[in-house]
Write an enzyme that holds these catalytic residues in place. Structure first.
Site, PDB file in Angstrom:
ATOM      1  N   GLU A  29       0.896  -1.186   0.038  1.00  0.00           N
ATOM      2  CA  GLU A  29       0.177   0.003   0.091  1.00  0.00           C
ATOM      3  C   GLU A  29       0.966   1.217   0.056  1.00  0.00           C
ATOM      4  O   GLU A  29       1.867   1.201   0.727  1.00  0.00           O
ATOM      5  CB  GLU A  29      -0.918   0.043   1.446  1.00  0.00           C
ATOM      6  CG  GLU A  29      -1.804   1.159   1.585  1.00  0.00           C
ATOM      7  CD  GLU A  29      -2.293   0.800   2.852  1.00  0.00           C
ATOM      8  OE1 GLU A  29      -1.994   0.189   3.696  1.00  0.00           O
ATOM      9  OE2 GLU A  29      -3.461   1.648   3.131  1.00  0.00           O
ATOM     10  N   LYS A  44      -9.612   2.616  -1.897  1.00  0.00           N
ATOM     11  CA  LYS A  44      -9.715   1.696  -0.574  1.00  0.00           C
ATOM     12  C   LYS A  44     -11.091   1.973   0.026  1.00  0.00           C
ATOM     13  O   LYS A  44     -11.450   3.105  -0.052  1.00  0.00           O
ATOM     14  CB  LYS A  44      -8.606   2.166   0.535  1.00  0.00           C
ATOM     15  CG  LYS A  44      -8.454   1.295   1.686  1.00  0.00           C
ATOM     16  CD  LYS A  44      -7.132   1.710   2.534  1.00  0.00           C
ATOM     17  CE  LYS A  44      -7.084   0.972   3.825  1.00  0.00           C
ATOM     18  NZ  LYS A  44      -5.889   1.369   4.409  1.00  0.00           N
ATOM     19  N   CYS A  99      -5.084  -3.329   2.559  1.00  0.00           N
ATOM     20  CA  CYS A  99      -4.457  -3.434   3.912  1.00  0.00           C
ATOM     21  C   CYS A  99      -6.004  -3.642   4.783  1.00  0.00           C
ATOM     22  O   CYS A  99      -6.632  -4.636   4.768  1.00  0.00           O
ATOM     23  CB  CYS A  99      -3.887  -2.252   4.313  1.00  0.00           C
ATOM     24  SG  CYS A  99      -2.840  -2.370   5.869  1.00  0.00           S
ATOM     25  N   VAL A 131      -0.004  -2.352  10.795  1.00  0.00           N
ATOM     26  CA  VAL A 131       0.487  -1.871  12.024  1.00  0.00           C
ATOM     27  C   VAL A 131      -0.162  -2.998  13.064  1.00  0.00           C
ATOM     28  O   VAL A 131       0.536  -2.968  14.166  1.00  0.00           O
ATOM     29  CB  VAL A 131       0.344  -0.538  12.241  1.00  0.00           C
ATOM     30  CG1 VAL A 131       1.179   0.313  11.073  1.00  0.00           C
ATOM     31  CG2 VAL A 131      -1.203  -0.017  12.101  1.00  0.00           C
TER      32      VAL A 131
HETATM   33  C1  ACM Z   1      -3.927   0.229   7.240  1.00  0.00           C
HETATM   34  O1  ACM Z   1      -4.848  -0.240   6.757  1.00  0.00           O
HETATM   35  N1  ACM Z   1      -2.860   0.567   6.667  1.00  0.00           N
HETATM   36  C2  ACM Z   1      -3.422  -0.459   8.518  1.00  0.00           C
END
Ligand code: ACM
Length: 267
Positions: free
Chosen positions: A44, A114, A147, A174
């Site tokens: 990402e 996203k 992510c 994370v």
């Molecule tokens: C994330 O979606 N970068 C944790």
């Protein structure tokens, strides 16, 4: 009929924050060094880095889909007959999206914005309303999620219902949960899920984040077929047979898609 195999390179990468030019040059160098894959998957926001000081910085690091920057990716992928996937800051009419591209053989094959924004991403990015997408490259059906989309089972399920055999998952993880959760996501949908996570630490002003590495590919039986270290940049090329994702039977009498009971669920 001959089986269609796919060589996929997962690139566990540590971008230099705010340095698009350096990051794309480094990505091209990596691909030149690790030849032989059909698709190279980067994390990402691998062009920009993850943390932003201000909306002006987001704007400075953003790219329109029509930006001449992408010509370099068109030329590179066309010459090498490969595809590259990874995340970038997309600008559309002054709105910014945490997006990812799949560019192959000189064409923009897929742009995904996203859907589920994580934490402070909500301060800068607009959540997608264009949804989850599937495209075909070298006769294989690819879906994309980014992510934190992992947390919502609907992401992988929607991509599976749209026909994805391989889900590309650029990440900047994370929290410690995703890599194990993907075993279930892959198994319950009987698809491949390839996660390219980043490593390293990013700092701005009063914020610091450590990314968790452990990139991986999980197969349709929920088996991790490759897994990376928690902290080193590295590249691994793995051959998979995407047609294994066409078999949705989990017992002789259970099909993971056909046995769903939408009339019994709340959406
Ligand atoms: C994330 O979606 N970068 C944790």
């Amino acid at each position: 009929m001959e089986e269609k195999k796919l060589k996929i390179a997962i690139v566990q990468f540590n971008p230099i924050r705010s340095e698009i030019e350096k990051n794309i040059n480094k990505a091209f160098d990596i691909i030149d060094k690790f030849k032989g894959a059909d698709v190279y998957l980067f994390p990402e926001l691998f062009l920009s880095g993850y943390l932003f000081e201000s909306i002006d910085e987001v704007k400075r690091l953003s790219l329109l889909q029509s930006d001449p920057f992408f010509e370099r990716l068109y030329n590179f992928t066309k010459i090498k007959k490969i595809a590259i996937a990874g995340g970038y800051v997309e600008n559309e009419s002054g709105r910014f999206f945490n997006s990812a591209f799949l560019i192959g053989d000189g064409k923009f094959l897929l742009n995904y914005r996203k859907v589920h924004l994580f934490n402070d991403e909500k301060d800068f990015f607009t959540p997608s309303v264009s949804g989850f997408k599937v495209t075909e490259y070298k006769s294989i059906k690819f879906g994309m999620m980014i992510c934190f989309d992992w947390l919502f089972p609907e992401s992988a399920r929607t991509l599976t219902l749209k026909g994805a055999q391989v889900i590309l998952h650029p990440a900047n993880l994370v929290l410690p949960y995703c890599q194990d959760a993907m075993i279930t996501r892959a198994m319950e949908n009987k698809v491949f899920i390839a996660t390219a996570n980043r490593v390293g630490i990013e700092k701005i002003k009063n914020k610091i984040l450590k990314f968790t590495g452990k990139s991986q590919i999980v197969d349709p039986n929920g088996k991790r077929i490759v897994s990376f270290s928690a902290n080193k940049e590295s590249v691994k090329i793995i051959e998979i047979n995407p047609e294994l994702a066409n078999n949705k039977m989990i017992t002789t009498k259970n099909n993971v898609l056909l046995d769903r009971r939408p009339d019994q669920y709340i959406l």
